[in-house]
Design a protein around this motif. Sequence first.
Motif, mmCIF file in Angstrom:
data_model
loop_
_atom_site.group_PDB
_atom_site.id
_atom_site.type_symbol
_atom_site.label_atom_id
_atom_site.label_comp_id
_atom_site.label_asym_id
_atom_site.label_seq_id
_atom_site.Cartn_x
_atom_site.Cartn_y
_atom_site.Cartn_z
ATOM 1 N N SER A 1 5.067 -0.496 12.124
ATOM 2 C CA SER A 1 6.332 -1.377 11.845
ATOM 3 C C SER A 1 6.007 -2.625 11.743
ATOM 4 N N ARG A 2 6.553 -3.324 10.686
ATOM 5 C CA ARG A 2 6.562 -4.633 10.265
ATOM 6 C C ARG A 2 5.669 -5.063 9.502
ATOM 7 N N ASP A 3 4.786 -3.794 9.012
ATOM 8 C CA ASP A 3 3.697 -4.096 7.684
ATOM 9 C C ASP A 3 4.490 -4.486 6.531
ATOM 10 N N PRO A 4 4.040 -5.230 5.766
ATOM 11 C CA PRO A 4 4.831 -5.386 4.408
ATOM 12 C C PRO A 4 4.383 -4.504 3.454
ATOM 13 N N VAL A 5 5.496 -4.184 2.433
ATOM 14 C CA VAL A 5 4.965 -3.370 1.367
ATOM 15 C C VAL A 5 5.346 -4.231 0.069
ATOM 16 N N ALA A 6 4.202 -4.414 -0.882
ATOM 17 C CA ALA A 6 4.604 -5.217 -2.197
ATOM 18 C C ALA A 6 5.072 -4.340 -2.956
ATOM 19 N N ILE A 7 6.233 -4.946 -3.884
ATOM 20 C CA ILE A 7 6.668 -4.185 -5.058
ATOM 21 C C ILE A 7 6.749 -5.016 -6.172
ATOM 22 N N TRP A 8 5.896 -4.393 -7.423
ATOM 23 C CA TRP A 8 5.994 -5.108 -8.561
ATOM 24 C C TRP A 8 6.736 -4.349 -9.770
ATOM 25 N N TRP A 9 7.576 -5.186 -10.470
ATOM 26 C CA TRP A 9 8.038 -4.476 -11.447
ATOM 27 C C TRP A 9 8.026 -5.220 -12.806
ATOM 28 N N SER A 10 8.265 -4.508 -14.125
ATOM 29 C CA SER A 10 8.048 -5.056 -15.300
ATOM 30 C C SER A 10 8.885 -4.445 -16.273
ATOM 31 N N GLY A 11 9.197 -4.889 -17.447
ATOM 32 C CA GLY A 11 9.713 -4.301 -18.638
ATOM 33 C C GLY A 11 11.292 -3.798 -18.547
ATOM 34 N N VAL A 12 11.870 -4.932 -17.534
ATOM 35 C CA VAL A 12 13.306 -4.719 -17.554
ATOM 36 C C VAL A 12 13.946 -5.860 -18.644
ATOM 37 N N SER A 13 14.715 -5.124 -19.522
ATOM 38 C CA SER A 13 15.110 -5.897 -20.650
ATOM 39 C C SER A 13 16.375 -6.456 -20.575
ATOM 40 N N SER A 14 16.668 -7.539 -20.966
ATOM 41 C CA SER A 14 17.789 -8.362 -20.726
ATOM 42 C C SER A 14 18.479 -8.356 -19.383
ATOM 43 N N ARG B 1 -0.698 7.144 14.768
ATOM 44 C CA ARG B 1 -0.791 5.728 15.408
ATOM 45 C C ARG B 1 -0.258 5.304 16.650
ATOM 46 N N GLY B 2 0.373 6.386 17.225
ATOM 47 C CA GLY B 2 0.930 6.080 18.482
ATOM 48 C C GLY B 2 2.369 5.755 18.410
ATOM 49 N N PRO B 3 3.017 5.733 19.662
ATOM 50 C CA PRO B 3 4.406 5.532 19.782
ATOM 51 C C PRO B 3 4.710 3.889 19.352
ATOM 52 N N GLU B 4 6.254 3.795 19.285
ATOM 53 C CA GLU B 4 6.495 2.091 19.056
ATOM 54 C C GLU B 4 7.770 2.195 19.692
ATOM 55 N N GLN B 5 8.427 0.858 19.722
ATOM 56 C CA GLN B 5 9.654 0.516 20.083
ATOM 57 C C GLN B 5 9.594 0.545 21.900
ATOM 58 N N VAL B 6 8.560 -0.139 22.367
ATOM 59 C CA VAL B 6 8.193 -0.185 23.747
ATOM 60 C C VAL B 6 9.113 -1.081 24.600
ATOM 61 N N GLU C 1 7.079 6.104 -6.404
ATOM 62 C CA GLU C 1 6.595 7.260 -5.567
ATOM 63 C C GLU C 1 6.739 6.815 -4.149
ATOM 64 N N GLU C 2 6.593 7.675 -3.356
ATOM 65 C CA GLU C 2 6.732 7.671 -1.923
ATOM 66 C C GLU C 2 5.806 6.866 -1.237
ATOM 67 N N ILE C 3 6.194 6.191 -0.048
ATOM 68 C CA ILE C 3 5.221 5.449 0.571
ATOM 69 C C ILE C 3 5.580 6.138 2.174
ATOM 70 N N GLU C 4 4.698 6.176 3.058
ATOM 71 C CA GLU C 4 4.658 6.738 4.473
ATOM 72 C C GLU C 4 3.994 5.973 5.343
ATOM 73 N N PHE C 5 4.152 6.008 6.778
ATOM 74 C CA PHE C 5 3.615 5.514 7.763
ATOM 75 C C PHE C 5 2.555 6.560 8.282
ATOM 76 N N PRO D 1 0.677 -1.166 -0.030
ATOM 77 C CA PRO D 1 -0.002 -0.084 0.062
ATOM 78 C C PRO D 1 0.927 1.393 0.121
ATOM 79 N N LYS D 2 0.266 2.471 -0.222
ATOM 80 C CA LYS D 2 0.893 3.554 -0.288
ATOM 81 C C LYS D 2 1.184 4.224 1.256
ATOM 82 N N THR D 3 0.450 3.735 2.035
ATOM 83 C CA THR D 3 0.479 3.984 3.471
ATOM 84 C C THR D 3 0.536 2.905 4.453
ATOM 85 N N LEU D 4 1.267 2.919 5.361
ATOM 86 C CA LEU D 4 1.736 1.673 6.133
ATOM 87 C C LEU D 4 1.126 2.254 7.353
ATOM 88 N N LEU D 5 0.638 1.371 8.366
ATOM 89 C CA LEU D 5 0.247 1.646 9.623
ATOM 90 C C LEU D 5 1.126 1.574 10.811
#
Length: 606
Positions: free
Chosen positions: A39-52, A145-150, A137-141, A33-37
Amino acid sequence: MIGVRNPVVLCCALNLFAFLSVCSSDVSISVSPKTLLRSRDPVAIWWSGVSSPSKLDWVGIYSPANSSHDDFIGYVFLSSSPGWENGSGFISIPLINLRSSYRFRIFRWNESEVDVTRVDKDHNPLPGTEHLLVESEEIEFKPGRGPEQVHLALTGRAGEMRVMFVTSHGEESFVRYGLARTRKGLDQVAGTRVERYEKEHMCGAPANQSVGWRDPGYIHDGVMINLENKQRYFYQVGSNQEGWSNIYSFVSPDSNSNETIAFLLGDMGTFTPYTTFQRTQAESKSTIKWISRDLRAIGDRPAIISHVGDISYARGYAWLWDTFFTQIEPIASAAPYHVCVGNHEYDWPSQPWRPDWAANIYKQDGGGECGVPFSLRFNMPGNSSEPTGTAAPATRNLYYSFDMGPVHFVYMSTETNFLPGSNQYQFLEQDLEQVDRGKTPYVVFQGHRPMYTTSSGHKDGALRQKLVEHIEPLLLKNKVSLALWGHVHRYERFCPLNNFTCGSLEKNGKFWEAFPVHIVIGMGGQDWQPTWEPRPEHPTDPVFPQPVRSEFRAGQFGYARIVANMEKLRFSYVGNHDGKVHDSVEIMAPDPSVFDSTSHSLYHDL
C-alpha cells in the motif's frame, strides 16, 4: 509498462455529431508498474490521443477492476496534468491494497452534462460516465507480501500488547516478537484469531450497496504476552505461507511507572489523493506527521494515542477504512491506538437507543455502517457491547478503562444509552468509584460529543443537557481531572466546571475547587466546523461569543499531549500549522489523605 488502445467505435456510432472529433482518433492509456508491492506504492498513468479535451475529462479509479462505471472509488481530472490541453498527460497516484485488482478508465465529461442535483457528500457534482474513452488493463498487488494495516492496543492486563492486522486470505497467521530486530531476536510467537464482516451486516446505504461496499479482508487479532516493563520490542506479523510484514517496534508499558505520555485527538479522518464520494481530510497528514515526530523524540519511553471518535469518516465507503489504517500505521504500529465511538462510526435511523429527545441528534451519520467496522477493526479493553437489533454483530468498544502510569483513562459512548440504569452508566459509576488515587492520582475521562462547547449553538443541546444532568455528577463526585471531547472540530479549553460555573479561587489564587477541566479536542483533521468568525463564503453563519468559562479556543488543526508524573499533569495543545504548543495547563496531583476535600487540586493556566 502496459498499454491498450481503444478506437471507441461504439461512442462514434451513438454520438456521431457531438463527439465526432473525439471518436475519430484513437485514445491510448498506459500504466506502470503492473504489479505493486505494498500500500502507498504509486502507479503512473499516461494517456494520449484525447481530441478536443474538456477540462472535466477524468480518469476513474476502480477496484475491483470489473466494478460498474458509477462504482469508482475515486477520480482525478485530466486537467490536473500539465499540458492536458494537447490531449495527453501523466499523473501518479499512490494506491491502497484493497485485496482486489485495479483498473483505470478515462471518460469525456462536458460542462453541458453536469447535473447539479447529483452530487457527492461535499456537494461536488458527480462526474458523468456516459462517454468512456479508454480503459487500462488490470494492475494488482503482489501476493505473499504479508499483512498490512498493523495497529496496537493495550489489553488492560500487565505485560501484554494487542496487535491487529488485515490479510486477504484469513489463513493462520502469527505474531513473532522479541527484544532484537534480527530474525533470531524475534524468539516469541503468538497466534491470532480471525474475524470479518459481510455486506449483509451493514444496515443501510451506501455501506450495503455496490457503490460503497468493498470486501474488508480478514481481521487478525493477537496478543503478545510476558512483556518486560519498559523495553523496546520488535515484532512482525504474518506467516511463512503468505509472507511476513515489515518489522515494527514499540516500547512496552511499565506497570510500575510514575510517568504517562499520551497523544490525543478527535475527528481526524483520512486523506485520499483523489476525489471520492466523501470529503477527505488532508490535514490528517499533518496530525500524523507531528505525532510521529513526538514519538521519535520520546525515544524508549512508552506512550499511548487516543482518538475520541469520528475515526475514519468512511461513512459507508469501505475503502476509506483501509486508507485510514494504512495512514495511521506509522504511529499505530509504534504505540497503542485507543478509540471511542463517534456518530460517524455508528448512528443510523433505527439504532436501538434513540429516545424522543435525541430524534434530531442520532440520524444517519454512520452511512449505514451501524458500528460494524468500528467494532471489528478495533479491540479495546473490557467487554462492553450493545446489540444492534439487526443482522449486524453487537457493537463493541463502547466504554472501558485502563491505567497507564499515574493516569486512569476512562472512555464512554455518547451514541448509546448512558442514562442511569443503563449498563454503561453502571460501568462508569463503578469504575470511577474504584480508582486508586494513590496509584493513579489523575483521571482522564473521554467521550465524543462534548458536554461543554461554545461553537455549535443549539445543536446537540438536548444531549449536552443529559450529559450535564447525569454524567457530570459522576465526574464531580469522583474528582475527575480532565474531561476530553471531540465532535466540534476546534480546540477549546474551559475552566474547571460544575454546571456551567467555574470553580472559585481561594485567596492565594492557585487552589481551585476540584471540578474537571473540560477540553474539546476535535481539531484532528476534519474541517466542516465553522470558525467563530464568519467565513467569506458563509457570511450568515453565527458568531459564537466567548463566555468567561471558555478560557482558550483556537481554529487551527492539531492534537494534544499529556505528560504526567506523580506531582503534576501537563496538558498541551499543539498546532499543526507549526508543530508548536499554543495552549497548556497544569493540574497538580491531589493529596489522597484529603481526598474528600473540595479544594485539593492545583490548576495552572500556563
